[in-house]
Design a protein around this motif. Sequence first.
Motif, PDB file in Angstrom:
ATOM      1  N   GLN A 225     -79.608 -50.900  35.544  1.00 33.18           N
ATOM      2  CA  GLN A 225     -80.266 -51.698  34.515  1.00 33.18           C
ATOM      3  C   GLN A 225     -81.688 -52.023  34.937  1.00 33.18           C
ATOM      4  OE1 GLN A 225     -77.990 -55.105  33.308  1.00 33.18           O
ATOM      5  NE2 GLN A 225     -79.672 -56.023  32.137  1.00 33.18           N
ATOM      6  N   TRP A 226     -82.625 -52.080  33.975  1.00 37.69           N
ATOM      7  CA  TRP A 226     -84.021 -52.392  34.254  1.00 37.69           C
ATOM      8  C   TRP A 226     -84.285 -53.882  34.057  1.00 37.69           C
ATOM      9  CZ3 TRP A 226     -87.480 -48.194  31.516  1.00 37.69           C
ATOM     10  CH2 TRP A 226     -87.129 -46.928  31.999  1.00 37.69           C
ATOM     11  N   PRO A 227     -85.348 -54.408  34.683  1.00 37.18           N
ATOM     12  CA  PRO A 227     -85.712 -55.810  34.468  1.00 37.18           C
ATOM     13  C   PRO A 227     -86.164 -56.107  33.043  1.00 37.18           C
ATOM     14  CG  PRO A 227     -86.737 -54.957  36.451  1.00 37.18           C
ATOM     15  CD  PRO A 227     -86.180 -53.786  35.727  1.00 37.18           C
ATOM     16  N   GLY A 228     -86.724 -55.118  32.370  1.00 41.02           N
ATOM     17  CA  GLY A 228     -87.214 -55.304  31.009  1.00 41.02           C
ATOM     18  C   GLY A 228     -87.331 -53.964  30.307  1.00 41.02           C
ATOM     19  N   LYS A 229     -87.558 -54.015  28.995  1.00 39.16           N
ATOM     20  CA  LYS A 229     -87.594 -52.786  28.203  1.00 39.16           C
ATOM     21  C   LYS A 229     -88.699 -51.851  28.655  1.00 39.16           C
ATOM     22  CE  LYS A 229     -87.866 -51.148  23.409  1.00 39.16           C
ATOM     23  NZ  LYS A 229     -88.003 -51.552  21.988  1.00 39.16           N
ATOM     24  N   SER A 230     -89.892 -52.385  28.880  1.00 41.11           N
ATOM     25  CA  SER A 230     -91.021 -51.584  29.345  1.00 41.11           C
ATOM     26  C   SER A 230     -91.290 -51.952  30.799  1.00 41.11           C
ATOM     27  CB  SER A 230     -92.267 -51.849  28.484  1.00 41.11           C
ATOM     28  OG  SER A 230     -92.035 -51.480  27.146  1.00 41.11           O
ATOM     29  N   TRP A 231     -90.786 -51.126  31.692  1.00 41.23           N
ATOM     30  CA  TRP A 231     -90.839 -51.433  33.117  1.00 41.23           C
ATOM     31  C   TRP A 231     -91.705 -50.406  33.822  1.00 41.23           C
ATOM     32  CZ3 TRP A 231     -87.096 -49.858  37.401  1.00 41.23           C
ATOM     33  CH2 TRP A 231     -87.345 -50.596  38.571  1.00 41.23           C
ATOM     34  N   GLY A 232     -92.784 -50.859  34.476  1.00 38.75           N
ATOM     35  CA  GLY A 232     -93.664 -49.926  35.158  1.00 38.75           C
ATOM     36  C   GLY A 232     -94.092 -50.407  36.522  1.00 38.75           C
ATOM     37  N   ASN A 233     -93.352 -51.319  37.114  1.00 37.23           N
ATOM     38  CA  ASN A 233     -93.783 -51.960  38.350  1.00 37.23           C
ATOM     39  C   ASN A 233     -93.556 -51.109  39.583  1.00 37.23           C
ATOM     40  OD1 ASN A 233     -94.083 -54.053  36.495  1.00 37.23           O
ATOM     41  ND2 ASN A 233     -93.478 -55.608  37.960  1.00 37.23           N
ATOM     42  N   GLY A 234     -94.216 -51.512  40.668  1.00 39.38           N
ATOM     43  CA  GLY A 234     -94.055 -50.854  41.944  1.00 39.38           C
ATOM     44  C   GLY A 234     -92.948 -51.484  42.764  1.00 39.38           C
ATOM     45  N   ALA A 235     -92.525 -50.774  43.808  1.00 40.71           N
ATOM     46  CA  ALA A 235     -91.545 -51.327  44.735  1.00 40.71           C
ATOM     47  C   ALA A 235     -92.134 -52.518  45.483  1.00 40.71           C
ATOM     48  CB  ALA A 235     -91.085 -50.254  45.719  1.00 40.71           C
ATOM     49  N   ILE A 236     -93.421 -52.437  45.805  1.00 40.88           N
ATOM     50  CA  ILE A 236     -94.178 -53.563  46.357  1.00 40.88           C
ATOM     51  C   ILE A 236     -95.307 -53.818  45.372  1.00 40.88           C
ATOM     52  CG2 ILE A 236     -95.545 -54.407  48.296  1.00 40.88           C
ATOM     53  CD1 ILE A 236     -93.984 -52.468  50.082  1.00 40.88           C
ATOM     54  N   HIS A 237     -95.368 -55.022  44.803  1.00 39.50           N
ATOM     55  CA  HIS A 237     -96.137 -55.202  43.579  1.00 39.50           C
ATOM     56  C   HIS A 237     -96.745 -56.599  43.517  1.00 39.50           C
ATOM     57  CE1 HIS A 237     -96.730 -54.413  39.168  1.00 39.50           C
ATOM     58  NE2 HIS A 237     -96.732 -55.732  39.137  1.00 39.50           N
ATOM     59  N   GLY A 238     -97.980 -56.688  43.025  1.00 40.77           N
ATOM     60  CA  GLY A 238     -98.471 -57.999  42.653  1.00 40.77           C
ATOM     61  C   GLY A 238     -99.841 -58.365  43.169  1.00 40.77           C
ATOM     62  N   ASP A 239    -100.072 -59.674  43.251  1.00 36.03           N
ATOM     63  CA  ASP A 239    -101.379 -60.234  43.563  1.00 36.03           C
ATOM     64  C   ASP A 239    -101.500 -60.704  45.002  1.00 36.03           C
ATOM     65  OD1 ASP A 239    -102.616 -59.964  40.988  1.00 36.03           O
ATOM     66  OD2 ASP A 239    -101.188 -61.452  40.290  1.00 36.03           O
ATOM     67  N   ALA A 240    -100.536 -60.436  45.841  1.00 34.14           N
ATOM     68  CA  ALA A 240    -100.660 -60.707  47.269  1.00 34.14           C
ATOM     69  C   ALA A 240    -101.460 -59.585  47.921  1.00 34.14           C
ATOM     70  CB  ALA A 240     -99.287 -60.797  47.913  1.00 34.14           C
ATOM     71  N   THR A 241    -102.241 -59.913  48.934  1.00 30.94           N
ATOM     72  CA  THR A 241    -102.763 -58.859  49.794  1.00 30.94           C
ATOM     73  C   THR A 241    -101.597 -58.349  50.644  1.00 30.94           C
ATOM     74  OG1 THR A 241    -103.415 -60.446  51.500  1.00 30.94           O
ATOM     75  CG2 THR A 241    -105.083 -59.827  49.859  1.00 30.94           C
ATOM     76  N   VAL A 242    -101.667 -57.085  51.072  1.00 26.52           N
ATOM     77  CA  VAL A 242    -100.525 -56.512  51.764  1.00 26.52           C
ATOM     78  C   VAL A 242    -100.953 -55.724  52.993  1.00 26.52           C
ATOM     79  CG1 VAL A 242     -99.137 -56.368  49.656  1.00 26.52           C
ATOM     80  CG2 VAL A 242    -100.490 -54.393  50.376  1.00 26.52           C
ATOM     81  N   THR A 243    -100.060 -55.702  53.959  1.00 26.94           N
ATOM     82  CA  THR A 243    -100.084 -54.743  55.050  1.00 26.94           C
ATOM     83  C   THR A 243     -98.740 -54.030  54.992  1.00 26.94           C
ATOM     84  OG1 THR A 243    -101.485 -56.173  56.418  1.00 26.94           O
ATOM     85  CG2 THR A 243    -100.281 -54.418  57.544  1.00 26.94           C
TER      86      THR A 243
END
Length: 331
Positions: A158-176
């Motif tokens: 099942q998907w989180p929502g009907k139109s799902w396009g997110n990444g496995a690591i996703h968002g507005d945090a800086t990342v290493t």
Amino acid sequence: MAPPSEAPSALPEPTAVPTEVLPPTTAPGATATFTPTTQKPPPSTPQPPAPGGGPLAAGQVPTPGQVGFVGDRAKLKVVDGPGSAPPGTTWNEGALRFGGTVTLDGVWVKGGIEYSGGGKLTIRNSIVEGNHKSWAPILGNGGHIDVRDTTVTYNDSQWPGKSWGNGAIHGDATVTVVRCDISGTPDGIQNGPGKSLIEQNHIHDLLRAGTYPNNTHNDGIQAYGGPDLVIRHNRIDISADGKAYDGTHQNGAIFLMSSEGASTGIQIVGNYLAGGGYTLRVGASTKNAVIKDNTFGPTTGGWGEILLDSGATVAEWGNNKNAANNQLNKP
């Protein structure tokens, strides 16, 4: 995405900027280090070689199976509900939610992680399996996320929502993100603010679903602007069924989107990149990028290795090779 016979301008619009798709959260604060009861062997204990060919040397592009969590899964601490959630965190029907400063080491999170606030989340030697209760296996609303030697994937029909396009690591945090195995989501990594390091990861087997125009359009890494993003020595392969572009789904192994301000300090160095209508797509706001020492995979079904949007500039270009081991000219 339009068929290859059409002009490059027919490429699809990208998925929404991370801030527009993150669900509202009120995450509790936490300051904790969470490790399994059975600790990892000390460094002096010989470790078995990684399935993909042994330990990874500095500057080496990983082979499949060489990065991510490669140890004994039976020794991981399973986190799958309120009773196993670390102190200071909340289990939200399938997602671990928190802020503050937290280290997760040697855990198997069978659900998403939603991180908020200005602190730091550290993940080591773990597995994170997202599900439809969270928009991404690791969702960062702020702060910094440092994840290494970890497998990040999606395990839910099942998907989180009907139109799902997110990444496995996703968002507005800086990342290493270092030496991780990433798969199973529409995109691999979506990065909002820049100021991040993505190094020696294997991004592969992304979710291809839907038919045009309601389809996923996959990116190994999709960046939304911001300075000082370093992408080096990764294996990013979003091709499938022997094609870089199947006519519908793949957008680019790396897609640097245009943003309101100039994106400077971008480095794309020493990667293996495969898959996409264009394997590398550089948006107009990218200025003085360093693109060198990359190897590109076959472009079957697509338009080519790189698209430099009008206005984008490259300060350093060298030793970029196509699948036939021929030098690619600066675009």
